[in-house]
Design an enzyme around this catalytic site. Structure first.
Site, PDB file in Angstrom:
ATOM      1  N   GLU A   4       0.785  -1.211   0.047  1.00 53.99           N
ATOM      2  CA  GLU A   4      -0.040  -0.009  -0.040  1.00 53.99           C
ATOM      3  C   GLU A   4       0.699   1.070  -0.066  1.00 53.99           C
ATOM      4  O   GLU A   4       0.329   2.168  -0.354  1.00 53.99           O
ATOM      5  CB  GLU A   4      -0.970   0.028   1.148  1.00 53.99           C
ATOM      6  CG  GLU A   4      -0.253   0.164   2.512  1.00 53.99           C
ATOM      7  CD  GLU A   4      -1.046   1.339   3.486  1.00 53.99           C
ATOM      8  OE1 GLU A   4      -2.131   1.730   3.110  1.00 53.99           O
ATOM      9  OE2 GLU A   4      -0.505   1.746   4.463  1.00 53.99           O
ATOM     10  N   ASN A   5       2.171   1.276   0.351  1.00 52.00           N
ATOM     11  CA  ASN A   5       2.924   2.388   0.366  1.00 52.00           C
ATOM     12  C   ASN A   5       4.040   2.349  -1.059  1.00 52.00           C
ATOM     13  O   ASN A   5       5.148   3.095  -0.799  1.00 52.00           O
ATOM     14  CB  ASN A   5       3.819   2.448   1.744  1.00 52.00           C
ATOM     15  CG  ASN A   5       3.125   2.586   2.802  1.00 52.00           C
ATOM     16  OD1 ASN A   5       2.877   1.446   3.657  1.00 52.00           O
ATOM     17  ND2 ASN A   5       2.161   3.356   3.037  1.00 52.00           N
ATOM     18  N   ASN A  46      -4.657   1.444   4.413  1.00 51.20           N
ATOM     19  CA  ASN A  46      -5.679   2.620   4.200  1.00 51.20           C
ATOM     20  C   ASN A  46      -5.189   3.461   3.190  1.00 51.20           C
ATOM     21  O   ASN A  46      -5.922   4.371   2.934  1.00 51.20           O
ATOM     22  CB  ASN A  46      -5.186   3.253   5.510  1.00 51.20           C
ATOM     23  CG  ASN A  46      -3.948   3.546   6.131  1.00 51.20           C
ATOM     24  OD1 ASN A  46      -3.227   2.699   6.176  1.00 51.20           O
ATOM     25  ND2 ASN A  46      -3.471   4.931   6.143  1.00 51.20           N
ATOM     26  N   HIS A  47      -3.989   3.285   2.516  1.00 47.03           N
ATOM     27  CA  HIS A  47      -3.795   4.099   1.538  1.00 47.03           C
ATOM     28  C   HIS A  47      -3.962   3.453   0.088  1.00 47.03           C
ATOM     29  O   HIS A  47      -3.629   3.557  -1.044  1.00 47.03           O
ATOM     30  CB  HIS A  47      -2.110   4.364   1.258  1.00 47.03           C
ATOM     31  CG  HIS A  47      -1.751   5.275   2.290  1.00 47.03           C
ATOM     32  ND1 HIS A  47      -2.307   6.345   2.846  1.00 47.03           N
ATOM     33  CD2 HIS A  47      -0.703   5.179   3.386  1.00 47.03           C
ATOM     34  CE1 HIS A  47      -1.636   7.079   3.889  1.00 47.03           C
ATOM     35  NE2 HIS A  47      -0.723   6.222   4.235  1.00 47.03           N
ATOM     36  N   HIS A  83      -4.181  -4.764   8.825  1.00 48.24           N
ATOM     37  CA  HIS A  83      -3.483  -3.439   8.589  1.00 48.24           C
ATOM     38  C   HIS A  83      -3.782  -2.465   9.737  1.00 48.24           C
ATOM     39  O   HIS A  83      -5.110  -1.895   9.601  1.00 48.24           O
ATOM     40  CB  HIS A  83      -3.551  -2.931   7.451  1.00 48.24           C
ATOM     41  CG  HIS A  83      -2.784  -1.934   6.934  1.00 48.24           C
ATOM     42  ND1 HIS A  83      -1.478  -2.038   6.326  1.00 48.24           N
ATOM     43  CD2 HIS A  83      -2.714  -0.564   6.766  1.00 48.24           C
ATOM     44  CE1 HIS A  83      -0.797  -0.730   6.201  1.00 48.24           C
ATOM     45  NE2 HIS A  83      -1.600  -0.026   6.183  1.00 48.24           N
ATOM     46  N   HIS A 112       1.357  -1.631   8.860  1.00 48.67           N
ATOM     47  CA  HIS A 112       0.797  -0.392   8.955  1.00 48.67           C
ATOM     48  C   HIS A 112       1.859   0.431   9.661  1.00 48.67           C
ATOM     49  O   HIS A 112       2.135   1.438   9.438  1.00 48.67           O
ATOM     50  CB  HIS A 112      -0.631  -0.152   9.264  1.00 48.67           C
ATOM     51  CG  HIS A 112      -1.038   1.204   9.611  1.00 48.67           C
ATOM     52  ND1 HIS A 112      -0.983   2.210   8.347  1.00 48.67           N
ATOM     53  CD2 HIS A 112      -1.427   2.154  10.753  1.00 48.67           C
ATOM     54  CE1 HIS A 112      -1.520   3.331   8.916  1.00 48.67           C
ATOM     55  NE2 HIS A 112      -1.551   3.426  10.192  1.00 48.67           N
TER      56      HIS A 112
END
Ligand code: FE2
Length: 259
Positions: free
Chosen positions: A39-40, A67-68, A149, A174
């Site tokens: 996600e990053n 969350n991203h 996460h 996360h």
């Protein structure tokens, strides 16, 4: 069955850590399945089609998100065809992509589930605990693996106990900081956070000066990803081929030389 979980891959330094370390880790630990949090991966927030395919090409079998997930609009162009990606089941918008992915590994059906914690998170549609209870009624698999996460270690540890004996592993992602609480609970491998792959001299992968300035002055800053030598973080979970229960979890942390 040996599974390598890789923590949040942050920016180009994180991707390079995966590229340079994955082949050796895969052969050293005789890895059958690689699950990584992506996600990053695109400059610290979200992922693009190009980077998704790049990471899959490095040997990642299943990519989990967080969350991203929707930070880069390019995701909407390919998420429905991204058959190696799972996005959090309990994070809006829920109509794109999939949150359970089943793959056949060594003749077994292995399900990978992605969930977000509720604490300090936005856009959460339901408790990860309730979502998991519901999901377990429908998942048709021999082995269930979860990437939770989430921010709070309490939430992640509680989740491990809540589902101990019913899933084979739950790994936290996360926070980007690896925790030393790995354990086996009734055949379920658990760790609160895998840590990250990204620049070692950084604040969770972001530029140190920028983040310090932000804390000192409350100034709005750019989103600059740190450069320099990287750290690789993850864990290897070993699952018994007869019982589908985890019997060991080993943290992996590779720092730059001299650190
Ligand atoms: Fe995150």
């Amino acid at each position: 069955m040996n599974i390598l979980f890789i923590g949040d891959i942050v920016g180009s330094v994180g991707r390079e850590m995966v590229r340079s370390h994955l082949p050796l880790l895969t052969s050293r630990y005789q890895i059958d399945l690689v699950v990584a949090n992506g996600e990053n991966a695109a400059h610290g927030k979200g992922i693009t089609r190009r980077i998704y395919h790049q990471l899959i090409g490095y040997g990642i079998d299943v990519m989990t998100m967080g969350n991203h997930t929707f930070a880069k609009s390019d995701l909407y162009n390919f998420i429905d065809e991204a058959d190696r990606m799972v996005r959090p089941m309990n994070m809006a918008p829920t109509e794109y992509g999939r949150s359970v992915l089943v793959r056949e590994v060594k003749g077994k059906r292995v399900a990978v589930v992605n969930l977000c914690g509720e604490i300090f998170m936005h856009d959460i549609t339901d408790s990860p605990f309730r979502c998991m209870e519901e999901a377990l009624k429908h998942i048709d698999a021999d082995i269930v693996l979860v990437d939770l996460h989430a921010e709070a270690t309490s939430e992640k540890i509680a989740f491990a106990y809540a589902f101990a004996g019913r899933i084979s592993a739950v790994v936290g992602t996360h926070t980007h900081v690896q925790t030393a609480d790995e354990r086996i609970v009734n055949g379920t491998a658990a760790i609160s956070d895998l840590g990250m792959c990204g620049a070692y001299t950084s604040v969770l992968g972001r530029d140190v000066d920028e983040i310090v300035t932000r804390f000192m002055t409350d100034a709005k800053t750019r989103y600059t990803i740190a450069e320099g030598p990287g750290i690789f973080c993850g864990a290897v979970v070993r699952i018994d081929d007869e019982t589908n229960r985890a019997y060991s979890i080993e943290r992996i942390q590779i720092r730059p030389q001299g650190e």
